[in-house]
Motif scaffolding. Structure first.
Motif, short mmCIF file in Angstrom:
data_model
loop_
_atom_site.label_atom_id
_atom_site.label_comp_id
_atom_site.label_asym_id
_atom_site.label_seq_id
_atom_site.Cartn_x
_atom_site.Cartn_y
_atom_site.Cartn_z
N ILE A 1 0.51 -1.10 -0.34
CA ILE A 1 -0.05 0.09 -0.01
C ILE A 1 0.92 1.11 -0.27
N ILE A 2 1.69 1.46 0.90
CA ILE A 2 2.61 2.13 0.93
C ILE A 2 3.32 3.00 0.10
N SER A 3 4.06 1.88 -0.71
CA SER A 3 4.90 1.96 -1.63
C SER A 3 4.05 2.66 -3.15
N ARG A 4 2.39 2.51 -3.33
CA ARG A 4 2.08 3.23 -4.30
C ARG A 4 1.23 4.16 -4.07
N ILE A 5 1.93 4.79 -2.71
CA ILE A 5 1.20 6.16 -3.01
C ILE A 5 2.29 7.62 -3.21
N ASP A 6 1.93 7.14 -4.23
CA ASP A 6 2.98 8.67 -4.49
C ASP A 6 2.39 9.64 -5.11
N ASP A 7 3.33 10.18 -5.83
CA ASP A 7 2.47 12.18 -6.21
C ASP A 7 1.31 12.17 -6.95
N LYS A 8 0.96 11.17 -7.75
CA LYS A 8 0.38 10.86 -9.01
C LYS A 8 -0.40 10.59 -8.02
N LEU A 9 -0.41 10.13 -7.58
CA LEU A 9 -1.89 8.78 -7.16
C LEU A 9 -1.95 10.69 -5.80
N LEU A 10 -1.89 11.40 -4.95
CA LEU A 10 -2.04 12.54 -4.22
C LEU A 10 -2.94 12.97 -4.55
N ARG A 11 -2.08 13.28 -5.68
CA ARG A 11 -2.44 14.46 -6.98
C ARG A 11 -4.27 14.23 -6.92
N SER A 12 -4.61 12.70 -7.74
CA SER A 12 -5.66 11.92 -8.51
C SER A 12 -6.86 12.60 -6.82
N VAL A 13 -6.02 11.96 -5.53
CA VAL A 13 -6.98 12.38 -4.46
C VAL A 13 -7.61 13.57 -4.23
N LYS A 14 -6.64 14.68 -4.78
CA LYS A 14 -7.13 15.92 -4.06
C LYS A 14 -8.22 16.69 -5.63
N GLU A 15 -7.84 15.96 -6.83
CA GLU A 15 -8.93 16.68 -8.00
C GLU A 15 -10.29 15.33 -7.22
N LYS A 16 -9.91 14.86 -6.79
CA LYS A 16 -11.61 14.21 -6.88
C LYS A 16 -12.08 15.14 -5.65
N SER A 17 -11.29 15.03 -4.07
CA SER A 17 -11.59 16.04 -3.26
C SER A 17 -12.21 17.09 -4.30
N GLU A 18 -12.07 18.05 -5.19
CA GLU A 18 -12.38 19.50 -5.35
C GLU A 18 -13.17 19.10 -5.83
N TYR A 19 -13.75 18.07 -7.16
CA TYR A 19 -15.33 17.14 -7.53
C TYR A 19 -16.20 17.15 -6.58
N ILE A 20 -16.00 16.74 -5.41
CA ILE A 20 -16.77 16.46 -4.27
C ILE A 20 -17.24 17.79 -4.06
N PHE A 21 -16.31 18.53 -3.56
CA PHE A 21 -16.06 19.65 -2.88
C PHE A 21 -17.35 20.56 -4.13
N GLU A 22 -16.98 20.62 -5.21
CA GLU A 22 -17.37 21.86 -6.49
C GLU A 22 -19.14 20.89 -6.65
N LYS A 23 -19.37 19.90 -6.52
CA LYS A 23 -20.47 19.54 -6.96
C LYS A 23 -21.86 18.98 -5.77
N LEU A 24 -20.92 19.02 -3.98
CA LEU A 24 -22.13 19.34 -3.41
C LEU A 24 -22.00 20.48 -2.45
N ASN A 25 -20.96 20.78 -2.66
CA ASN A 25 -21.51 22.44 -1.25
C ASN A 25 -22.22 22.90 -2.80
N GLY A 26 -23.35 23.39 -1.36
CA GLY A 26 -24.61 24.08 -2.36
C GLY A 26 -25.19 23.59 -3.04
N ALA A 27 -25.37 22.26 -2.76
CA ALA A 27 -26.92 21.71 -3.73
C ALA A 27 -27.87 21.45 -2.79
N ASP A 28 -28.85 21.46 -3.33
CA ASP A 28 -29.93 20.47 -2.87
C ASP A 28 -30.21 19.84 -1.04
#
Length: 386
Positions: free
Chosen positions: A293-320
């Protein structure tokens, strides 16, 4: 008898289980005994880092099982040593004690802080300041460390030596530390069970500087925030601090029980033979899985985590139906107009598994959840919160 009947008859009634019998999973998808498919946005409470039956993790575990499933800590094993090396190289911390859970990792952190202070200053300097709304585990001592009154009933007497400061209140932490001759301050950088609340960066830095100036140890409880969950390997990296002690578990093992207490320069040699131990700590199979697990948590994966986080915040923040969105990375809390438990049930009916944290809906998807599944899950959540 059904699985549910067997469980209700023979398993201690400590969990309010959902009416769902799971049988098989792959990636971000899991299936019940009737074959119904669900998108898992909870991952066993942030444990299944790469989802179910991750191929590399599975192969690493199977390979180790066929070689050496367990030996006592009187002997050296490669998986334990290699995992400790990897964690130290990736974090800058110096040594690691392995256990079996987050509560045990926190127990070790507490014992280490108190022993460090005892060896250097003698008795009477053992109090640890924790934060209100925190959660540090379910042993008698880690319940005592937890800054929520609701956990301080029925199981007393609790371990002495903990005081509770207001989160994000620097003055309160400093005053309590001075008044009680504290040896350490212990905090979650995102309070998980307390409602997925991220601490203010200025507050964390101020406490870090105070601790450094007064030889008070800073313990970061990264049981849930660690192992890529917040968009960095460990959350403390995003706060620009270096704790003296970091505890972690959950996602570290990818599905097997393992805890780790990582020790910085000041305390790297505090634990000596006989001062602490764990029969199963550093188990070769658990460590082999964790290394994959730890050997595969690299910069590419972490960037993806942040991008997915931004997507969730954007879609759900302020939603009905959503009052607020909190958290960090893929550790997210939704304050909903509907009761959180109602939202959880509605999502489950529509094929999405989510959790709660206090009065919030909690999202902890696999770090590598495919974008199309994340989008589908978010859309279902939006329907269910209206």
């Amino acid at each position: 008898m059904s699985i549910t009947s067997l469980d209700n008859t023979y398993v201690a009634s400590t969990y309010g289980r959902f009416p769902l019998e799971l049988s098989f999973g792959k990636g971000a998808l899991v299936y019940d005994t009737s074959g119904k498919e669900y998108i898992d946005m909870g991952t066993g409470i942030a444990v299944n880092t790469f989802g179910y039956l991750d191929e590399e993790w599975t192969n690493a575990v199977i390979k180790q099982v066929t070689q050496l499933q367990h030996t006592s800590n009187l002997f050296y094993t490669e998986p334990c040593a290699k995992l400790a090396e990897l964690l130290c190289l990736k974090t800058g911390l110096k040594k690691v004690f392995f256990s079996n859970s987050g509560a045990e990792a926190n127990e070790c952190a507490i014992k280490t802080a108190r022993r460090y202070s005892f060896l250097k200053y003698g008795s009477g300097r053992s109090t640890i300041v924790t934060l209100k709304n925190s959660f540090h585990g379910r042993t008698v001592t880690t319940l005592a460390a937890t800054g929520q009154d609701t956990f301080h009933t029925e199981f007393g007497p609790f371990t002495d030596g903990f005081v509770y400061a207001e989160a994000n209140n620097t003055e309160d932490v400093i005053n309590l530390a001075k008044e009680n001759n504290a040896c350490a301050v212990m905090m979650e950088l995102v309070q998980g069970e307390g409602g997925v609340m991220k601490l203010c960066e200025n507050f964390v830095k101020e406490i870090y500087e105070f601790c450094k100036q007064n030889d008070i140890l800073l313990i970061c409880d990264e049981v849930q925030t660690g192992n890529g969950r917040t968009g960095s390997l460990y959350a403390f990296e995003q706060f620009d601090i270096m704790p003296d002690i970091v505890s972690t578990a959950k996602g570290l093992g990818g599905g097997l029980p393992i805890g780790a207490t990582m020790l910085g320069d000041k305390v790297k040699d505090t634990l000596t033979p006989g001062s602490h131990g764990s029969t199963f700590g550093g188990n070769p199979v658990a460590c082999a899985g964790a290394y994959s697990i730890i050997s595969r948590i690299d910069d590419k994966l972490l960037r993806s985590v942040k991008e997915k986080s931004e997507y969730i915040f954007e879609k759900l923040n302020g939603a009905d139906g959503i009052k607020s969105v909190s958290g960090m990375g893929l550790m997210i809390g939704l304050e909903t107009e509907k009761d959180a438990k109602e939202v959880v049930a509605l999502c489950r009916e529509k094929g999405v598994l989510v959790l709660t944290a206090k009065n919030k809906v909690r999202l902890l998807p696999p770090l590598n959840i495919p974008s199309e599944l994340l989008e589908k899950a978010v859309n279902i959540i939006k329907e269910c919160v209206k």
